[in-house]
Structure formats: C-alpha cells, structure tokens
Design a protein around this motif. Sequence first.
Motif, PDB file in Angstrom:
ATOM      1  N   VAL A   1      67.183 -33.403 -20.277  1.00 38.01           N
ATOM      2  CA  VAL A   1      67.780 -32.692 -19.142  1.00 38.01           C
ATOM      3  C   VAL A   1      68.859 -33.541 -18.484  1.00 38.01           C
ATOM      4  N   LEU A   2      68.567 -34.816 -18.265  1.00 39.80           N
ATOM      5  CA  LEU A   2      69.562 -35.696 -17.662  1.00 39.80           C
ATOM      6  C   LEU A   2      70.816 -35.793 -18.526  1.00 39.80           C
ATOM      7  N   GLN A   3      70.632 -35.948 -19.836  1.00 35.67           N
ATOM      8  CA  GLN A   3      71.782 -36.020 -20.737  1.00 35.67           C
ATOM      9  C   GLN A   3      72.590 -34.739 -20.686  1.00 35.67           C
ATOM     10  N   GLY A   4      71.882 -33.604 -20.619  1.00 35.13           N
ATOM     11  CA  GLY A   4      72.581 -32.329 -20.554  1.00 35.13           C
ATOM     12  C   GLY A   4      73.418 -32.192 -19.290  1.00 35.13           C
ATOM     13  N   LEU A   5      72.857 -32.551 -18.145  1.00 37.63           N
ATOM     14  CA  LEU A   5      73.590 -32.424 -16.887  1.00 37.63           C
ATOM     15  C   LEU A   5      74.764 -33.399 -16.841  1.00 37.63           C
ATOM     16  N   HIS A   6      74.555 -34.618 -17.307  1.00 37.77           N
ATOM     17  CA  HIS A   6      75.675 -35.564 -17.394  1.00 37.77           C
ATOM     18  C   HIS A   6      76.732 -35.048 -18.361  1.00 37.77           C
ATOM     19  N   GLY A   7      76.287 -34.383 -19.426  1.00 43.86           N
ATOM     20  CA  GLY A   7      77.206 -33.892 -20.447  1.00 43.86           C
ATOM     21  C   GLY A   7      78.196 -32.863 -19.939  1.00 43.86           C
ATOM     22  N   VAL A   8      77.834 -32.131 -18.879  1.00 43.20           N
ATOM     23  CA  VAL A   8      78.759 -31.140 -18.316  1.00 43.20           C
ATOM     24  C   VAL A   8      79.349 -31.613 -16.991  1.00 43.20           C
ATOM     25  N   GLY A   9      79.299 -32.934 -16.756  1.00 38.17           N
ATOM     26  CA  GLY A   9      80.055 -33.510 -15.654  1.00 38.17           C
ATOM     27  C   GLY A   9      79.298 -33.894 -14.408  1.00 38.17           C
TER      28      GLY A   9
ATOM     29  N   SER B   1      75.947 -31.462 -25.606  1.00 40.23           N
ATOM     30  CA  SER B   1      76.975 -31.404 -26.647  1.00 40.23           C
ATOM     31  C   SER B   1      78.146 -30.514 -26.264  1.00 40.23           C
ATOM     32  N   SER B   2      78.107 -29.922 -25.076  1.00 40.96           N
ATOM     33  CA  SER B   2      79.131 -28.939 -24.701  1.00 40.96           C
ATOM     34  C   SER B   2      80.426 -29.581 -24.222  1.00 40.96           C
ATOM     35  N   GLY B   3      80.325 -30.745 -23.585  1.00 36.18           N
ATOM     36  CA  GLY B   3      81.503 -31.371 -23.001  1.00 36.18           C
ATOM     37  C   GLY B   3      81.728 -30.883 -21.580  1.00 36.18           C
ATOM     38  N   VAL B   4      82.462 -31.675 -20.800  1.00 36.29           N
ATOM     39  CA  VAL B   4      82.731 -31.336 -19.403  1.00 36.29           C
ATOM     40  C   VAL B   4      83.735 -30.188 -19.360  1.00 36.29           C
TER      41      VAL B   4
END
Length: 395
Positions: free
Chosen positions: A28-36, A82-85
């Motif tokens: 979850v943390l990686q996902g939230l960081h992953g979108v900025g 994996s989505s990017g900001v």
Amino acid sequence: MFKDFSIQSLIMGLLVAFVGFAGSFAVVLQGLHGVGATDAEAASGLMALSIAMGVCGLLLSVWKKMPISVAWSTPGGAFLASSGVPEGGFSVAVGAFLVCSLLIVVAGLFKPLSKAVANIPPALANAMLAGVLVGLCFAPVKAVAFNPVWGLAIVVAYFAAGAINRLAATPAALGAFVLVILFGVQIPEGAMAEVAARAVPHPVWVMPSFSLATVISIAVPLFIITMASQNITGIAVLKVNGYTPNPGPVFTITGLFSLLSAPFGGHGVNLAAITAAMCAGEDAHADPARRYWAAIVAGIAYVVLGLFAGGVTAFVALAPKILIEAVAGLALIGAFSGSLLGAFREAETREAAAVTFIVAASGVSFAGVSGAFWGLLAGGAVMAIARLAAGLRRG
C-alpha cells in the motif's frame, strides 16, 4: 450478540488483523508513493484505509451476523506502484480514487455493472493483474543486488518461515526488514524521536482534482482489479464456507467507506479474500453461526493499528526504499503466480492473455492512459478476432 463471543474467535481475529496489516502495508505504501504521495500523505492514506476497513468489516459483520472481513486492495496498491505519478500529482490520483469508489457504489446498486465486471474473461483479468504485479516482484532480486547481506536476510526469512507456515512468511520478511534497520542501517541522530512523534495520528486532507486521462488510466483499472480480484473473490470465499450475503449492498457499503477514505489518501477498501477464509473457516470457531466475532475483533484491531500508521511509515522511511519494495514484492509472489496460472490455463485464450500481460507489464502509457487499461483492451481485441475467425470457419 455477546453470547456468541469466544476466545477462539478473539485469537483468530487478532491473527487476521496482524496478517492483513503486516502482510501487505508495504504494498500500500509503495502504491501511494507510486502515484505521488509524500510520506505524510502516504501515512495518512494508510491510516484512513486501516480505520475504514476496520469499521466497515465490523459493521458488516454485526449487521449480517457473518464473518465478513474487509481489507485494503493489495492488488490495487501494486497497480498504483507501477502506474507512475499522474500529471497534476497526488491530488489527481485522489480524484481517481473517488471515481473508483463511486463506480463500486454504483456496481452494488446497479446489478448490470457488477455483472459486466464479473463477465470480463478471467484469463484477461488475471493477465492484467499479473502484468501489474510483475514489476514489483522483481524488487527482491534488485534488493539482493543492492546489498546482498540485507537483501538475502529478507528473502531467506520469507522462504524459511513460509516453509513452516505460509501465513508467517511475510511477517518474517518484515521482521528481517526491521532488524536490518536496527542493526544494519545508519540511523541519523534524532530519527527515532521523529518516528515516535509521528506515531501520533496526523490525518492529511488532500483536495481531489480530476482529469479524464487519470480516470481512464487509474480509476477504471483500479475498479476492475478491486471488483474482479477482491470483491467477487471475497463473495466466493464466503459462499464456499456456507455464507450467502447479498453482494449488492455489501459492495455498496465498501464503496462508501472507500469514498470516505479517499480524501485522506486511501485508494479503497473491499472484501478480503485470504483473511476472509481465516475468519470464515473452522479455526475461527466450530459453530459457523459464531465465527462473525473473528471479523469483529479483526475490525477493532485494524482501527488500532491504523492509528499508528504514521510511526510505521516514518520507521520504514529510515531504510533504503528498495528494501521495503522487496518485502512488498515477496508478499505478492503468491498473487502473481496465481494470476499467471489463471491467465494461461486455457489454450484458446492463451494468446489474448499473453497480449494483455505484455502490454500491462510494459509500463508504457498511451495518451496519458496506463498500460493496464490498454492491455485489457488489446487482449479483448485479440480474443474478439479469434472468436470471429472461429465463427467464420464454422460457417
């Protein structure tokens, strides 16, 4: 209600909360960081999700008298990583979270929508999910390359514990990660005091903004992943154990709690799958009518754990980012392998699944829309062409 409480359900509920939180909060943390998201926004999102899924699971279990376990969307977090900001930053991602939550609410109220999601070919849904997960599953290898001692400590802990008890694998990897921070990483002076200070809850309100590209590239794939891999699966797990809740209202309520968590950074909550099996199984209680207390206890424990999300996030930030990514990647190996198996099981859909997987895993976006969405469209097109050709041959 209280007459149904048991020590057995108490123990199982606490175990469910520990496994559910410790086993996937890194994703979850990686996902939230992953979108900025910033560290503070990610901590707020983690807290909002944990509280939302705790309260939601508790209310559903009390209402239905069934062990309905609610979780954050772990595959959804992997997708976000994996989505990017997006253009516009985290506020635009939060707008997509709100749209996804509304879609889930509508899916619960409007049966044709949930039926349409359920009718997405399983091979394509699994292939898209596998494509989303594969990038993060590379992280343990990269961690070993970054620092062999630290990386191997986490990897070995995961597989050694998993060989004894599958549920202990991710907590063991997380324990190794903590030991690496305490005894391997050079912790700056005053950093632990900052961790303690951040342990006090600090919700962060994120004003959402919207863009069509982000709705298509984040909200729609997140909705499909959440419904196909979590909500529909969660209902199936309950049915296997003899519980038959009406899916519509349950989906709608999880969507409403997702709406409440989104402005604080949460990407969404949904029915659990693995922890649902724990709450609904015989280990929770011999009497199926009393197992709902395991989900109630788990819900209360999730709320308590969520209140310490800020401290957890600050502590994780002390280590190189690749190490917590490694823990997240290890936690997703089972989901990745299961998705691959589901994607390529049937020969007639194998080519379409391969196209979906390749496009989704490429990480390439077109017109600002992520590869996950295009992968699903590309695989669907290949499948439609194959079926049309087969129909012409028969004709």
